[in-house]
Enzyme design. Structure first.
Site, PDB file in Angstrom:
ATOM      1  N   HIS A 311      53.658  30.613  23.462  1.00 12.44           N
ATOM      2  CA  HIS A 311      52.900  30.108  22.309  1.00 12.44           C
ATOM      3  C   HIS A 311      53.891  29.743  21.222  1.00 12.44           C
ATOM      4  O   HIS A 311      54.913  30.400  21.045  1.00 12.44           O
ATOM      5  CB  HIS A 311      51.934  31.179  21.782  1.00 12.44           C
ATOM      6  CG  HIS A 311      50.851  30.628  20.919  1.00 12.44           C
ATOM      7  ND1 HIS A 311      51.048  30.367  19.583  1.00 12.44           N
ATOM      8  CD2 HIS A 311      49.580  30.255  21.207  1.00 12.44           C
ATOM      9  CE1 HIS A 311      49.926  29.877  19.082  1.00 12.44           C
ATOM     10  NE2 HIS A 311      49.015  29.790  20.037  1.00 12.44           N
ATOM     11  N   ASP A 369      44.547  31.271  26.794  1.00 13.41           N
ATOM     12  CA  ASP A 369      44.082  30.545  27.995  1.00 13.41           C
ATOM     13  C   ASP A 369      44.332  31.297  29.291  1.00 13.41           C
ATOM     14  O   ASP A 369      43.903  30.851  30.353  1.00 13.41           O
ATOM     15  CB  ASP A 369      44.791  29.179  28.058  1.00 13.41           C
ATOM     16  CG  ASP A 369      44.408  28.320  26.879  1.00 13.41           C
ATOM     17  OD1 ASP A 369      45.303  27.835  26.175  1.00 13.41           O
ATOM     18  OD2 ASP A 369      43.192  28.174  26.645  1.00 13.41           O
TER      19      ASP A 369
END
Ligand code: SDX
Length: 434
Positions: A311, A369
């Site tokens: 991320h 996700d």
């Protein structure tokens, strides 16, 4: 610009024969910012930050992320508390208006959203222009953009009432738009929303009910669906939110700007990662193949990356991934999906990656996700519907950030500059002389 401190801190920048003093602003929480708005005028130089890794593009009071701590706050409330104690429409109210609603405010808001879930009937024909095998995200980009052609009475961004109407319409109609994109792709008739159902139950029924029989909403699935919406509601200045802000800065109508956000979210590096992640877990298939994929993810000559991992901001666990992982266990257990092979692969892969120095050194952890696809798959959604569900939930975040920007009197059109590396001035050469 809302500076939250009195002392006028400054940053000194010296280069060549120039010495500049730039203001520093302090946030409520998080890193200070150096105000470079006058840098080009005073210093005749640009800053250079192509991926915006060190750039605050705006000030905002909606969402705060501490990447090192793995903390996510919506108007100050931590995401794990909201996921456990609140529900999606209450979180929508919080994001839109800045405070948790009173019981009456919440009741009025839920009534308003519920009674705006239907689409203009003419839009049914718009769906029929697509191929049946069109990706639902392609349909959502088209249909949401087309709302500009159906709801002319809420496109004037300078009218506060029209901004409010557009916000409610988008939040209310997204589940219908997404569900109908799914129904269209499987050749089943559209199911209309029902006002006696809550937001998540309505969406599940519009996706899975058929005219041939009654559809009973499973409260376990409905609660899980609502929690997934909450976990995806907003996330600071991510790529799709920044797309919505930039598109809106030109004064474009909200439906067109949200369609731009949907298009950006579709990418596999962003919201498309949930579909890519489940497809990756299925390709891995069994835990014994994990080392092969870990090696590929580390191989610089191989474009493969572990989807659902890493991320830009989180250098710790994504707090949404923690909640999602817990929810995956609960939902699969309650659905009686024992020993789901994909979930087993995900858990072994997560641990293998976290234990691997390559990922540990780069602080790569599961993101939102990584587990969401497993739950959505168990709930009966095809992978092609994973990102549309993300877009459905993120609409309130996009709209809240859009509203905050439009209401800022200091708003200017976004117009970045560049580091030019092309040819210097040169004269045209006739073709016979080339
Ligand atoms: C979302 O921004 C948001 O807030 C987004 C989001 C939201 O709610 O809006 O949180 C939603 O988009 C989550 C992210 C979903 N995407 C994925 O899961 C795709 C896989 N992840 C990566 O592509 C990547 O981690 C990004 C795109 C998410 C972040 O990329 P960055 O910040 O640009 O980091 P990078 O590409 O510079 O990577 C740093 C290093 C590199 O290695 P080195 O060059 O230092 O040797 O880490 C490596 C990368 O190769 N790396 C990975 C990796 N992610 C980063 N290596 C293998 N697998 C990965 N997943």
């Amino acid at each position: 610009m809302k500076d939250t401190t009195d002392d006028k801190k400054t940053a000194k920048l010296s280069f060549g024969d120039r010495e500049l003093e730039l203001p520093i602003f302090s946030p409520t929480v998080g890193p200070d910012v150096i105000d470079i708005r006058k840098l080009y005028a005073q210093g005749d130089v640009f800053t250079y930050d192509p991926g915006f890794t060190s750039t605050a593009a705006t000030d905002s009071s909606i969402t705060f992320i501490d990447g090192d701590k793995g903390e996510l706050l919506h108007r100050g409330y931590p995401i794990d508390q909201l996921a456990e104690k609140s529900h999606f429409l209450e979180v929508c109210y919080l994001l839109l208006y800045g405070e948790l609603p009173s019981a009456t405010q919440l009741e009025d808001f839920e009534h308003l959203v519920t009674h705006h879930t239907m689409l203009h009937e003419q839009m049914v024909y718009f769906y029929r222009g697509f191929r049946r095998d069109a990706h639902p995200m392609a349909i959502m980009v088209g249909v949401v953009g087309a709302m500009s052609a159906f709801y002319h009475d809420s496109t004037d961004i300078n009218d506060p009432h029209q901004r409010e109407v557009a916000s409610i319409r988008l939040i209310a109609k997204m589940p219908t738009i997404a569900a109908w994109a799914y129904k269209f792709s499987i050749g089943q008739p559209f199911v209309y929303p029902r006002n006696d159902l809550d937001y998540a139950s309505n969406f599940l029924r519009m996706c899975f009910a058929v005219p041939a029989e009654e559809y009973e909403v499973n409260p376990i699935l409905s609660r899980a669906m609502d929690r997934i919406f909450t976990l995806h509601a907003d996330h600071e200045q991510n790529a799709s939110t920044s797309t919505v802000r930039l598109a809106s800065s030109s004064g474009a109508n909200p439906f067109a700007c949200i369609a731009a956000g949907i298009a950006c979210l579709w990418g596999p590096a962003h919201g498309g990662a949930n579909q890519a992640c489940l497809e990756m877990l299925r390709e891995i298939g069994t835990p014994d193949r994990i080392p092969e994929f870990i090696a590929r993810a580390k191989d610089k000559d191989d474009p493969f990356r572990l989807m659902g991992f890493g991320h830009r901001v989180y250098k710790n666990f994504d707090p949404r991934a923690r909640v999602m992982k817990q929810s995956a266990d609960e939902v699969l257990d309650l659905l009686g999906v024992e020993n789901n092979p994909t979930l087993q692969v995900a858990k072994v892969l997560e641990q293998a990656a976290i234990d691997d120095p390559y990922f540990a050194e780069r602080k790569l952890y599961p993101n939102v996700d990584f587990y969401s696809g497993i739950i959505l798959d168990a709930m009966g959604f095809p992978t092609s519907m994973f990102t549309p569900i993300f877009a459905l939930a993120r609409t309130v975040g996009w709209i809240s950030q859009w509203k905050e920007m439009i209401e800022d009197p200091a708003m200017k059109i976004g117009r970045p500059r560049q580091l030019y590396t092309g040819a210097p001035l040169r004269d045209y050469v006739d073709v016979e002389k080339r």
